[in-house]
Design a protein around this motif. Sequence first.
Motif, mmCIF file in Angstrom:
data_model
loop_
_atom_site.group_PDB
_atom_site.id
_atom_site.type_symbol
_atom_site.label_atom_id
_atom_site.label_comp_id
_atom_site.label_asym_id
_atom_site.label_seq_id
_atom_site.Cartn_x
_atom_site.Cartn_y
_atom_site.Cartn_z
ATOM 1 N N UNK A 113 0.861 -1.183 0.000
ATOM 2 C CA UNK A 113 0.000 0.000 0.000
ATOM 3 C C UNK A 113 0.893 1.226 0.000
ATOM 4 N N UNK A 114 0.529 2.223 -0.797
ATOM 5 C CA UNK A 114 1.227 3.508 -0.803
ATOM 6 C C UNK A 114 0.186 4.619 -0.820
ATOM 7 N N UNK A 115 0.192 5.469 0.208
ATOM 8 C CA UNK A 115 -0.751 6.576 0.301
ATOM 9 C C UNK A 115 0.016 7.877 0.487
ATOM 10 N N UNK A 116 -0.497 8.924 -0.136
ATOM 11 C CA UNK A 116 0.168 10.234 -0.099
ATOM 12 C C UNK A 116 -0.756 11.268 0.514
ATOM 13 N N UNK A 133 -4.277 4.709 12.136
ATOM 14 C CA UNK A 133 -4.081 4.232 10.765
ATOM 15 C C UNK A 133 -3.116 3.051 10.755
ATOM 16 N N UNK A 134 -2.005 3.202 11.462
ATOM 17 C CA UNK A 134 -1.027 2.128 11.524
ATOM 18 C C UNK A 134 -1.610 0.856 12.100
ATOM 19 N N UNK A 135 -2.423 0.996 13.142
ATOM 20 C CA UNK A 135 -3.044 -0.175 13.762
ATOM 21 C C UNK A 135 -3.995 -0.869 12.796
ATOM 22 N N UNK A 136 -4.690 -0.088 11.972
ATOM 23 C CA UNK A 136 -5.602 -0.679 10.996
ATOM 24 C C UNK A 136 -4.878 -1.550 9.992
ATOM 25 N N UNK A 145 5.385 2.373 7.400
ATOM 26 C CA UNK A 145 6.454 3.365 7.494
ATOM 27 C C UNK A 145 5.921 4.693 6.958
ATOM 28 N N UNK A 146 6.300 5.783 7.630
ATOM 29 C CA UNK A 146 5.923 7.134 7.217
ATOM 30 C C UNK A 146 7.193 7.907 6.851
ATOM 31 N N UNK A 166 3.842 3.906 3.493
ATOM 32 C CA UNK A 166 4.053 2.637 2.813
ATOM 33 C C UNK A 166 3.715 1.519 3.793
ATOM 34 N N UNK A 167 2.870 0.593 3.379
ATOM 35 C CA UNK A 167 2.497 -0.555 4.200
ATOM 36 C C UNK A 167 2.891 -1.822 3.460
#
Length: 326
Positions: A113-116, A133-136, A145-146, A166-167
């Motif tokens: 996953x990549x979110x901006x 968000x990280x826990x989800x 990672x941020x 990035x997940x």
Amino acid sequence: MTRVTPLTSLEICAGAGGQALGLEMAGYEHAALVEFDAHACNTLRLNRPEWNVVEGDLRAFNGLPYRGQITLLAGGVPCQPFSHGGLQQGRHDDRDMFPEAIRLAGEVMPEAVMLENVRGLMDPKFQEYREYIGAGFHALGYEVAWKVLNARDYGVPQLRPRVILVALRPDVMAQYSWPEPHPEAAPTVGEALVDLMASGGWQGAQAWAEGANAIAPTVVGGSKLHGGADLGPTRAKRAWAALGVNGHKLADSVPGPDQEGMPHLTVRMAARLQGFPDTWQFAGKKTSSYRQVGNAFPPPVAAAVGRQIAEALVAATPRRRARRAV
């Protein structure tokens, strides 16, 4: 289930295609692009008629048909809930789409996953929300990672700091590294735009370019609540003026032979400062087109991160257990 081959992407909040174009440059094939704004959808179709553009509310989009078929779930989820230019209501803003991204990750189960989003998301006031968000994603088996990346470090003639999430699966995260910055590769505003400034016969273009000898401030002004196409609030306009650009409006055409005073940017100039190729067209009138440009994720930055994700997946493949069947 083993790693998806070839690289495939499901894009959410696709906008005018900045991130999608960058991922295409990095070797990803797009299974679908979900976007709410009609003008942005028309832009995507105009430039890539073969892309599967899904026009509609992300909250109504079902990811289950794509389960097990996607390498990367990517998107530039709306920044207004976290922007310093807004009220920063975070999770209480109904435009916040991070919960939908987590939902879709659970439905699609992508390799990555990549979110901006905007730098404001890293403010201390949002620490608890970042943990949420990280826990989800962690509950789905990903590590998160941020990182704040600046577009200038990847050849874009603009500062534009952006937060990237990035997940990845733990074994892939162990192989992942952020793209190396190369700020020396970014041209100045003058270098980037001198040919466009001169294309209408303006004799002062070269002298202007020599004075516009720094990278641009962040291109803003993309909000639908904003009155028209200009380069942002007063502080931004001052920064543009220091580069010899009149930021009070965008021009319909390049400067002509009789140009006097500071020139205005055109939509094409703003798009070039965002890292779009000149071949990328924008659907809609000037204000709509500029909003699409102003809200975009620079393609070279998306390409740089997308390549790093792909390399981590390849590096981790020999060490990985097959994923359970879905």
